[in-house]
Design an enzyme around this catalytic site. Structure first.
Site, PDB file in Angstrom:
ATOM      1  N   ILE A  35       5.268  18.097   8.583  1.00  0.00           N
ATOM      2  CA  ILE A  35       6.442  18.346   9.421  1.00  0.00           C
ATOM      3  C   ILE A  35       7.591  17.430   9.031  1.00  0.00           C
ATOM      4  O   ILE A  35       8.766  17.842   9.027  1.00  0.00           O
ATOM      5  CB  ILE A  35       6.083  18.182  10.900  1.00  0.00           C
ATOM      6  N   GLY A  67       0.801  -1.219   0.000  1.00  0.00           N
ATOM      7  CA  GLY A  67       0.000   0.000   0.000  1.00  0.00           C
ATOM      8  C   GLY A  67       0.834   1.270   0.000  1.00  0.00           C
ATOM      9  O   GLY A  67       2.051   1.267  -0.177  1.00  0.00           O
ATOM     10  N   ALA A  71      -0.984   3.442  10.056  1.00  0.00           N
ATOM     11  CA  ALA A  71      -0.780   2.083   9.559  1.00  0.00           C
ATOM     12  C   ALA A  71      -0.983   1.054  10.660  1.00  0.00           C
ATOM     13  O   ALA A  71      -1.568  -0.018  10.430  1.00  0.00           O
ATOM     14  CB  ALA A  71       0.624   1.955   8.964  1.00  0.00           C
ATOM     15  N   ILE A  78       2.779  14.504   8.331  1.00  0.00           N
ATOM     16  CA  ILE A  78       3.353  14.419   6.988  1.00  0.00           C
ATOM     17  C   ILE A  78       4.063  15.719   6.619  1.00  0.00           C
ATOM     18  O   ILE A  78       5.205  15.724   6.145  1.00  0.00           O
ATOM     19  CB  ILE A  78       2.266  14.080   5.960  1.00  0.00           C
ATOM     20  N   GLU A 116       0.152  26.823   8.403  1.00  0.00           N
ATOM     21  CA  GLU A 116      -0.884  26.073   9.116  1.00  0.00           C
ATOM     22  C   GLU A 116      -2.091  26.974   9.357  1.00  0.00           C
ATOM     23  O   GLU A 116      -1.953  28.075   9.887  1.00  0.00           O
ATOM     24  CB  GLU A 116      -0.334  25.549  10.444  1.00  0.00           C
ATOM     25  N   SER A 119       0.690  21.337   8.767  1.00  0.00           N
ATOM     26  CA  SER A 119       1.734  21.047   9.758  1.00  0.00           C
ATOM     27  C   SER A 119       1.417  19.814  10.584  1.00  0.00           C
ATOM     28  O   SER A 119       1.827  19.708  11.738  1.00  0.00           O
ATOM     29  CB  SER A 119       1.931  22.245  10.695  1.00  0.00           C
ATOM     30  N   HIS A 139      19.189   1.503  33.589  1.00  0.00           N
ATOM     31  CA  HIS A 139      20.053   2.687  33.601  1.00  0.00           C
ATOM     32  C   HIS A 139      21.366   2.357  32.905  1.00  0.00           C
ATOM     33  O   HIS A 139      21.912   1.269  33.100  1.00  0.00           O
ATOM     34  CB  HIS A 139      20.334   3.111  35.047  1.00  0.00           C
TER      35      HIS A 139
END
Length: 462
Positions: A183, A41, A315, A181, A200, A178, A441
């Protein structure tokens, strides 16, 4: 092929359709999948995957430019746009071949062609005959919404396809929209030196994200050189011989922006046309097929999943719906409808942005009394070692029950880390569960733990 009978027909081979087909085959159903273009796709071929390959090149280029700060010398810095694009296309091609292999492995019959519903349980494939099955899944996806007067022309006005295979690096690029996609494309081209302006219409970028995260993202992008106009309306376009001029109304002023290329990224609309819905009882609402919690349409035996079935247009949502849908068809017990609030969203610019659950404004609007925790990456040892100290982790909890209502990350590897909070919301974990969890850590994920602690006044490193 003249006529074929199977248990299930899937129309569309994107991340929803091919996953649905594989899961159905695993459950013992005979499956036929019809794909008119490319297996995998838009996501795999012209969206999620190739953009991430491009952004990886941009990330490495940015890091190479910072080599001196790591005690390294990289010599002269340069790039080959054609090679960057070629690598992106090769990545997509490799994964498409992988999808084809998986379908073959699971004995899914794949037909390449254009499918159309012609009656209950019946599908015609153009030029190839007809298919019959008691169950049909529509996974036809979606396409980019067009802005009147800014339709892609293959030269000045780029669709996502031209943006993914650019013939030039535009000196001046305008991105209209914005969301994720817009950005991501803005970040890619800016990394290689394009002068990028993002327009935007709403009052902030990444408008589906938490207000605080949107503000931090804007600051970060502007620091990198992006020019951002919010609350702006595009009102006109003039084409010249070698460039275009865009007219924008912003803050009571009329601006005229010259651009070598323009990308329009203002959302998507479902592919509901020319698939025979007029022969069914299916309802189409706001350009998408209406379904219930198990992906069933109003037409018995007909289902819809993924982008064609509405937001969130992701997706991973499509794949999850594909599995849920076929498990419901197979009659598996104990199925859980998808809760949109538990689907994480990701934006892969620099910095990365990821979130799951409610924003702070949405939580308050829904009547919750909340506790908010924040922990900056500047106080995280691994982030300091990586040289990636910008950004933070933000958590939202119901102050009464301790339920995790939402989590928001802006910064290094945000898109990888958000899955921890996604698991927590699925398991309905409380602050006590998360506080009691030991995080390794030194890792960036320690910031996730500290953001939980911070919500309850227990942060250790700020």
């Amino acid at each position: 092929m003249t006529e074929s009978v199977s248990d299930l027909i899937v129309i569309g081979g994107g991340p929803g359709g091919y996953v649905a087909a594989i899961r159905a085959a695993q459950l013992g159903l005979s499956v036929t999948l019809v794909e008119r273009s490319h297996l995998g796709g838009i996501c795999l071929n012209w969206g999620c995957i190739p953009t991430k390959a491009l952004l990886r090149s941009a990330e490495l280029y940015r890091l190479m430019g910072e080599a001196n700060s790591f005690g390294l010398s990289a010599g002269s810095l340069g790039f080959d746009l054609d090679q960057i694009v070629a690598r992106s296309r090769a990545v997509a091609g490799r994964l498409q071949a992988g999808v084809r292999h998986l379908l073959k492995k699971n004995k899914v019959t794949v037909i390449e062609g254009t499918a159309r519903l012609i009656g209950p349980g019946q599908v015609a494939v153009e030029g190839q005959g007809s298919l019959t099955a008691p169950h049909i899944i529509l996974a036809t996806g979606a396409r980019a919404r067009l802005l009147l007067g800014f339709e892609p022309d293959g030269r000045f006005l780029w669709s996502y396809r031209e943006a993914l295979t650019p013939d030039i690096l535009p000196r001046r690029l305008v991105v209209i929209g914005s969301g994720a996609i817009g950005i991501e494309f803005a970040s890619f081209f800016a990394a290689f030196g394009s002068e990028v302006t993002v327009i935007e219409a709403l009052d902030r970028i990444l408008p589906v994200e938490d207000h605080e995260i949107s503000a931090l993202a804007r600051t970060a992008f502007e620091r990198q050189g992006l020019h951002i106009l919010t609350g702006a309306t595009v009102t006109g376009l003039t084409k010249h011989e070698h460039d275009v001029e865009i007219t924008v109304e912003s803050g009571g002023q009329t601006l005229r922006l010259p651009a070598d290329r323009v990308i329009v990224a203002i959302g998507i609309t479902g592919n509901v046309e020319n698939i025979g819905l007029e022969t069914t009882q299916v309802r189409v609402e706001k350009g998408h097929i209406a379904t219930d919690s198990l992906c069933r349409t109003d037409q018995p035996g007909l289902y819809a999943i993924g982008d064609v079935a509405g937001p969130p247009w992701l997706a991973h949502k499509a794949s999850h719906e594909g599995v849920l849908c076929v498990e419901a068809i197979a009659g598996l017990p104990g199925l859980h409808p998808i809760d949109p609030k538990r689907i994480p969203g990701c934006t892969y610019g620099h910095p990365q942005v990821a979130s799951v659950g409610l924003t702070e404004a949405a939580a308050i609007a829904q009547g919750y009394t909340i506790r908010v925790g924040r922990f900056p990456f500047a106080a995280n040892g691994k982030a300091i070692a990586l040289g990636e100290v910008d950004g933070l982790v933000k958590t939202l909890f119901d102050s009464t029950s301790g339920e995790l209502l939402g989590a928001h990350i802006i910064g290094p590897e945000a898109t990888e880390m958000i899955q921890g909070y996604a698991i927590a919301t699925t398991l309905e974990a409380t602050e006590a569960d998360l506080i009691a969890t030991t995080f390794p850590h030194p890792t960036l994920s320690e910031a996730m733990h500290e953001a939980v602690l911070a919500a309850f006044g227990r942060a250790l490193h700020i």
